[in-house]
Write a protein that holds these residues in place. Structure first.
Motif, PDB file in Angstrom:
ATOM      1  N   ALA A 100       0.664  -1.194   0.067  1.00 13.97           N
ATOM      2  CA  ALA A 100      -0.050   0.138   0.041  1.00 13.97           C
ATOM      3  C   ALA A 100       0.725   1.263   0.161  1.00 13.97           C
ATOM      4  O   ALA A 100       0.601   2.311  -0.627  1.00 13.97           O
ATOM      5  CB  ALA A 100      -0.889  -0.109   1.259  1.00 13.97           C
ATOM      6  N   ILE A 101       1.992   1.194   0.895  1.00  9.32           N
ATOM      7  CA  ILE A 101       3.134   2.477   0.681  1.00  9.32           C
ATOM      8  C   ILE A 101       3.572   2.393  -0.816  1.00  9.32           C
ATOM      9  O   ILE A 101       3.643   3.775  -1.234  1.00  9.32           O
ATOM     10  CB  ILE A 101       4.023   2.309   1.669  1.00  9.32           C
ATOM     11  CG1 ILE A 101       3.643   2.438   3.292  1.00  9.32           C
ATOM     12  CG2 ILE A 101       5.313   2.932   1.295  1.00  9.32           C
ATOM     13  CD1 ILE A 101       4.545   2.014   4.187  1.00  9.32           C
ATOM     14  N   HIS A 102       3.734   1.199  -1.508  1.00  7.52           N
ATOM     15  CA  HIS A 102       4.355   1.464  -2.824  1.00  7.52           C
ATOM     16  C   HIS A 102       3.360   1.966  -3.640  1.00  7.52           C
ATOM     17  O   HIS A 102       3.745   2.726  -4.537  1.00  7.52           O
ATOM     18  CB  HIS A 102       4.517  -0.208  -3.246  1.00  7.52           C
ATOM     19  CG  HIS A 102       5.186  -0.395  -4.607  1.00  7.52           C
ATOM     20  ND1 HIS A 102       4.952  -1.282  -5.186  1.00  7.52           N
ATOM     21  CD2 HIS A 102       5.741   0.650  -5.333  1.00  7.52           C
ATOM     22  CE1 HIS A 102       5.667  -1.135  -6.501  1.00  7.52           C
ATOM     23  NE2 HIS A 102       6.146  -0.037  -6.538  1.00  7.52           N
ATOM     24  N   GLN A 103       2.001   1.784  -3.833  1.00  4.88           N
ATOM     25  CA  GLN A 103       0.974   2.389  -4.552  1.00  4.88           C
ATOM     26  C   GLN A 103       1.038   3.777  -4.133  1.00  4.88           C
ATOM     27  O   GLN A 103       0.889   4.536  -5.066  1.00  4.88           O
ATOM     28  CB  GLN A 103      -0.273   1.424  -4.140  1.00  4.88           C
ATOM     29  CG  GLN A 103      -0.352  -0.043  -4.557  1.00  4.88           C
ATOM     30  CD  GLN A 103       0.051  -0.003  -5.805  1.00  4.88           C
ATOM     31  OE1 GLN A 103      -0.412   0.672  -6.649  1.00  4.88           O
ATOM     32  NE2 GLN A 103       0.965  -1.166  -6.347  1.00  4.88           N
ATOM     33  N   GLY A 104       1.170   4.305  -3.172  1.00  2.13           N
ATOM     34  CA  GLY A 104       1.092   5.749  -2.777  1.00  2.13           C
ATOM     35  C   GLY A 104       2.074   6.397  -3.315  1.00  2.13           C
ATOM     36  O   GLY A 104       2.134   7.545  -4.019  1.00  2.13           O
ATOM     37  N   CYS A 105       3.525   5.775  -3.366  1.00  2.00           N
ATOM     38  CA  CYS A 105       4.755   6.197  -4.052  1.00  2.00           C
ATOM     39  C   CYS A 105       4.339   6.336  -5.624  1.00  2.00           C
ATOM     40  O   CYS A 105       4.835   7.280  -6.329  1.00  2.00           O
ATOM     41  CB  CYS A 105       5.851   5.376  -3.551  1.00  2.00           C
ATOM     42  SG  CYS A 105       7.453   5.436  -4.795  1.00  2.00           S
ATOM     43  N   GLU A 106       3.852   5.288  -6.088  1.00  2.00           N
ATOM     44  CA  GLU A 106       3.572   5.487  -7.480  1.00  2.00           C
ATOM     45  C   GLU A 106       2.406   6.437  -8.135  1.00  2.00           C
ATOM     46  O   GLU A 106       2.558   6.987  -8.948  1.00  2.00           O
ATOM     47  CB  GLU A 106       3.040   3.810  -8.086  1.00  2.00           C
ATOM     48  CG  GLU A 106       4.251   2.652  -7.974  1.00  2.00           C
ATOM     49  CD  GLU A 106       5.364   3.075  -8.738  1.00  2.00           C
ATOM     50  OE1 GLU A 106       5.454   3.743  -9.991  1.00  2.00           O
ATOM     51  OE2 GLU A 106       6.737   2.918  -8.471  1.00  2.00           O
ATOM     52  N   LYS A 107       1.627   6.537  -7.286  1.00  2.00           N
ATOM     53  CA  LYS A 107       0.604   7.604  -7.519  1.00  2.00           C
ATOM     54  C   LYS A 107       1.208   8.829  -7.535  1.00  2.00           C
ATOM     55  O   LYS A 107       0.991   9.944  -8.357  1.00  2.00           O
ATOM     56  CB  LYS A 107      -0.355   7.709  -6.308  1.00  2.00           C
ATOM     57  CG  LYS A 107      -1.585   8.764  -6.706  1.00  2.00           C
ATOM     58  CD  LYS A 107      -2.678   8.938  -5.613  1.00  2.00           C
ATOM     59  CE  LYS A 107      -3.503  10.067  -5.849  1.00  2.00           C
ATOM     60  NZ  LYS A 107      -4.867  10.155  -4.903  1.00  2.00           N
ATOM     61  N   TRP A 108       2.279   9.165  -6.516  1.00  7.06           N
ATOM     62  CA  TRP A 108       3.006  10.463  -6.435  1.00  7.06           C
ATOM     63  C   TRP A 108       3.867  10.631  -7.900  1.00  7.06           C
ATOM     64  O   TRP A 108       3.979  11.570  -8.409  1.00  7.06           O
ATOM     65  CB  TRP A 108       3.688  10.625  -5.250  1.00  7.06           C
ATOM     66  CG  TRP A 108       4.608  11.689  -5.042  1.00  7.06           C
ATOM     67  CD1 TRP A 108       4.044  12.945  -4.444  1.00  7.06           C
ATOM     68  CD2 TRP A 108       5.854  12.448  -6.109  1.00  7.06           C
ATOM     69  NE1 TRP A 108       5.097  14.005  -4.611  1.00  7.06           N
ATOM     70  CE2 TRP A 108       6.224  13.586  -5.445  1.00  7.06           C
ATOM     71  CE3 TRP A 108       6.831  11.450  -6.723  1.00  7.06           C
ATOM     72  CZ2 TRP A 108       7.233  14.331  -5.879  1.00  7.06           C
ATOM     73  CZ3 TRP A 108       8.018  12.324  -7.295  1.00  7.06           C
ATOM     74  CH2 TRP A 108       8.194  13.743  -6.840  1.00  7.06           C
TER      75      TRP A 108
END
Length: 317
Positions: free
Chosen positions: A28-36
Motif C-alpha cells: 500500500a505504501i508502494h501504491q502511494g509512492c507510484e501515485k505520486w
C-alpha cells in the motif's frame, strides 16, 4: 520498480526502504509512492520503492540502506526500520549527507537525531486505542496474550506499550502481572516476525495452553491479512464469545481481509493505519527536507477504527 532493478539515472531518487516486499501493508505504501510519480511525471525527482524480499530479513534491509546511500542519484531516503538499532548503526557508519526520514516505524528515541522527521502512525496512540477497546469489553481485566512482530521494531514496541498502559492504568510497564486486573499469560508476548501463518499458529498454541484466555492484543494485522482463512477457522468457534464480550480480540490495521473479518464478528475491533497516505506523502516531505524547509516532527497520518457495527464507514476515503 522491483528490488534489484535499479532506479533510472535520469531523475534524482526519493528512496523508500521498507521492512519487506512480502507484506501487503508495504505494498500500500508502494501504491502511494507510484501515485505520486504519476502526478509528478515532470518532476526532477522520482519516488523509488525497495526493500528486502522478506520482512524477517533485518540484515538485508540494512544492506539495502547502505547500498542506496552509496548511489550518486539518491537524493533523500525514507526508512521503515525492521530493527531500529541495526538501522541506526548503519546510518552512524554511513554518515549520510542527504536527508534521512523514517516512515511507518521510527528509530528509538535516543537515535532520533539520525533522521529529520518521522512520517506515519502515532503508534503509542494506536496501541492505547486497542487497549481501550479490550478494556471496554472486560473492565475488570483478565488474561491476555500480546502478539508482536519483530522484537527490534520500534513501532510495534510502542503499540504494545500503549496497550499495556491503557489496560493497567499505569505507564511504562514491560509486562502485565495483575495491574488493572490484567495478566499476560506464560509464553507471551509472542514475536512472529510479521508472518501471518506464524501468528495464527502462535494464537492456536496459546489458546490450547490457555483455554480460558480472555483476550488477544494483536499489534500488527499479520494473522488477519497474512493468513485470513486460517485465522477465520481458528476464530469461528469463538464467535459467540466475541459477540458477547467474553473473549476480546483487538488488532492493528485495516487492510486485506481485515475489515471483512470484522464484519463477520471474528475480531472485536481494528485500529488501522493509512499506509497509502504514507507512501503518497513521503516524496513531498523528502523534497521539503532537500530544499531546507521546516518539516514538523512527527508527521502523523491518522487512524481508522473498525468494529462489526461500523465496517461500512470506518475507513477514511
Amino acid at each position: 520498480m522491483a528490488l534489484g532493478a535499479g532506479p533510472a539515472l535520469a531523475k534524482k531518487q526519493l528512496v523508500i526502504v521498507v521492512k519487506g516486499l512480502d507484506n501487503p501493508f508495504f505494498e500500500a505504501i508502494h501504491q502511494g509512492c507510484e501515485k505520486w510519480n504519476k502526478e509528478n511525471a515532470s518532476s526532477d525527482y522520482e519516488c523509488f520503492y525497495t526493500g528486502p524480499a522478506s520482512t524477517s530479513d533485518e540484515a538485508g534491509e540494512a544492506q539495502i540502506v547502505q547500498d542506496m546511500l552509496g548511489r550518486a542519484d539518491t537524493a533523500a531516503m525514507a526508512i521503515s526500520p525492521s530493527n531500529a538499532k541495526l538501522i541506526a548503526q548503519t546510518l552512524k557508519v554511513a554518515s549520510p549527507s542527504i536527508p534521512i526520514m523514517t516512515i511507518d516505524a521510527d528509530l528509538a528515541k535516543e537515535d532520533a537525531d539520525l533522521r529529520k522527521t518521522y512520517l506515519g502512525t502515532d503508534n503509542y496512540l494506536m496501541g492505547k486505542k486497542i487497549g481501550e477497546y479490550i478494556k471496554q469489553q472486560k473492565p475488570k481485566g483478565g488474561t491476555i496474550c500480546t502478539i508482536e512482530g519483530n522484537p527490534g521494531a520500534d513501532n510495534i514496541l510502542r503499540r504494545a506499550q500503549g496497550m499495556r498502559d491503557a489496560l493497567s492504568g499505569q505507564e511504562g510497564l514491560s509486562a502485565l502481572a495483575g495491574e488493572g486486573g490484567w495478566t499476560e499469560v506464560s509464553g507471551c508476548p509472542v514475536f512472529t516476525n510479521d508472518d501471518g501463518a506464524k501468528g495464527v499458529q502462535a494464537m492456536t498454541d496459546i489458546l490450547a495452553a490457555n483455554p480460558k484466555l480472555d483476550a488477544f492484543g494483536i499489534m500488527g494485522g499479520w494473522p488477519l491479512f497474512g493468513a485470513p482463512q486460517p485465522y477465520r477457522d481458528l476464530m469461528k468457534p469463538y464467535a459467540d464469545r466475541i459477540a458477547s464480550g467474553d473473549f476480546v480480540v483487538g488488532a492493528a490495521d485495516t487492510i486485506g481481509d481485515e475489515v471483512a473479518i470484522a464484519g463477520e464478528g471474528l475480531v472485536t475491533a481494528l485500529v488501522g493505519q493509512r499506509p497509502f497516505e504514507m507512501g503518497y506523502k513521503a516524496p513531498s516531505v523528502m523534497i521539503d527536507l532537500i530544499d531546507g524547509k521546516t518539516v514538523e516532527d512527527p508527521v502523523f497520518t491518522g487512524l481508522d477504527e473498525c468494529t462489526k457495527d461500523t465496517v461500512d464507514t470506518c475507513i477514511q476515503k
